[in-house]
Design an enzyme around this catalytic site. Structure first.
Site, PDB file in Angstrom:
ATOM      1  CB  SER A  39     -30.448  -3.430  21.396  1.00 29.46           C
ATOM      2  OG  SER A  39     -30.055  -4.774  21.613  1.00 29.46           O
ATOM      3  CG  ASN A  40     -27.695  -5.056  25.702  1.00 26.98           C
ATOM      4  OD1 ASN A  40     -26.916  -5.932  25.352  1.00 26.98           O
ATOM      5  ND2 ASN A  40     -28.916  -5.329  26.141  1.00 26.98           N
TER       6      ASN A  40
END
Ligand code: C5P
Length: 211
Positions: A21-22
């Site tokens: 993810s980020n």
């Protein structure tokens, strides 16, 4: 007008407890949804996993992965891709570009993980959806304006909101942003540092000119 806004990160699961993810918090997208609803527009907010309250008057659809986000946007779009009833799409989501080629159904053992992560490309949601009025974001760590102009052409956008995420007060997890509006006619308008809600209101005003 109808608005479809994508927001937040996506999660691409490796196994049930691990994902790629980020750091997107969804703040920019939620601000766009709020600003559009405040102007009386009908808003569908397609959001990845975030910890934010749904703005008043906004229909929210929660998704996890990029592929789910694409399906939800296409669902919200329906047949109305062009012409009078067609919505505006504002894509603020920080979509993961890659996902694991396989998601394990059970938690992988530590000892089984070395070298197992093979990645495949995710669909580009903004590029894939057929819609006449698309607004994108370009979070860059360098020459944001040139990259934004390229994305505008490549993805067939009316405008790209460009920002250098390494700049203080811009990008992930802060409530302000310093952006430039790069339009399909090649013009670029640099805005001063302002709150994400103020940026969102400017985006909505621009979208209204696309009617
Ligand atoms: O190419 P890049 O990822 O920098 O483009 C950013 C823009 O494209 C953003 O508006 C983002 O929401 C959108 N995007 C998307 N699907 C992807 C990657 C980016 O909709 N897989």
């Amino acid at each position: 007008m109808r608005f479809i806004v994508t927001a937040g990160p996506t999660r691409e699961h490796i196994d049930p407890v691990r994902f790629l993810s980020n750091p997107s918090t969804g703040r920019m997208g939620f601000a766009v949804a709020r600003a559009a609803a405040e102007r009386g527009h009908e808003v569908t907010l397609v959001s990845g996993p975030v910890a934010l309250k749904t703005p008043k008057g906004v229909t929210r659809v929660d998704v996890t992965s990029a592929r789910e986000m694409l399906a939800a946007v296409e669902d919200a779009l329906g047949d109305a891709q062009d012409g009078a009833g067609a919505p505006v799409i504002v894509a603020t989501a920080a979509v993961a570009d890659w996902r694991p080629a396989q998601t394990a159904a059970k938690k992988l053992k530590k000892r089984d993980m070395t070298g197992v992560l093979r990645l495949v490309r995710n669909p580009d949601i903004l590029k894939t959806v057929k819609c006449a009025r698309k607004i994108g974001f370009a979070a860059e760590t360098g020459d944001a304006l040139a990259e934004a102009a390229r994305k505008c052409r490549e993805k067939g956008l009316a405008m790209v909101v460009a920002n250098d995420v390494t700049e203080k007060g811009a990008g992930f997890g802060v409530s302000t942003n310093r952006v430039a509006f790069v339009k399909s006619d090649g013009s670029a308008e640099r805005l001063p540092l302002m709150s994400k809600l103020a940026v969102a209101r400017r985006i909505v005003r621009f979208a209204e000119t696309l009617a």
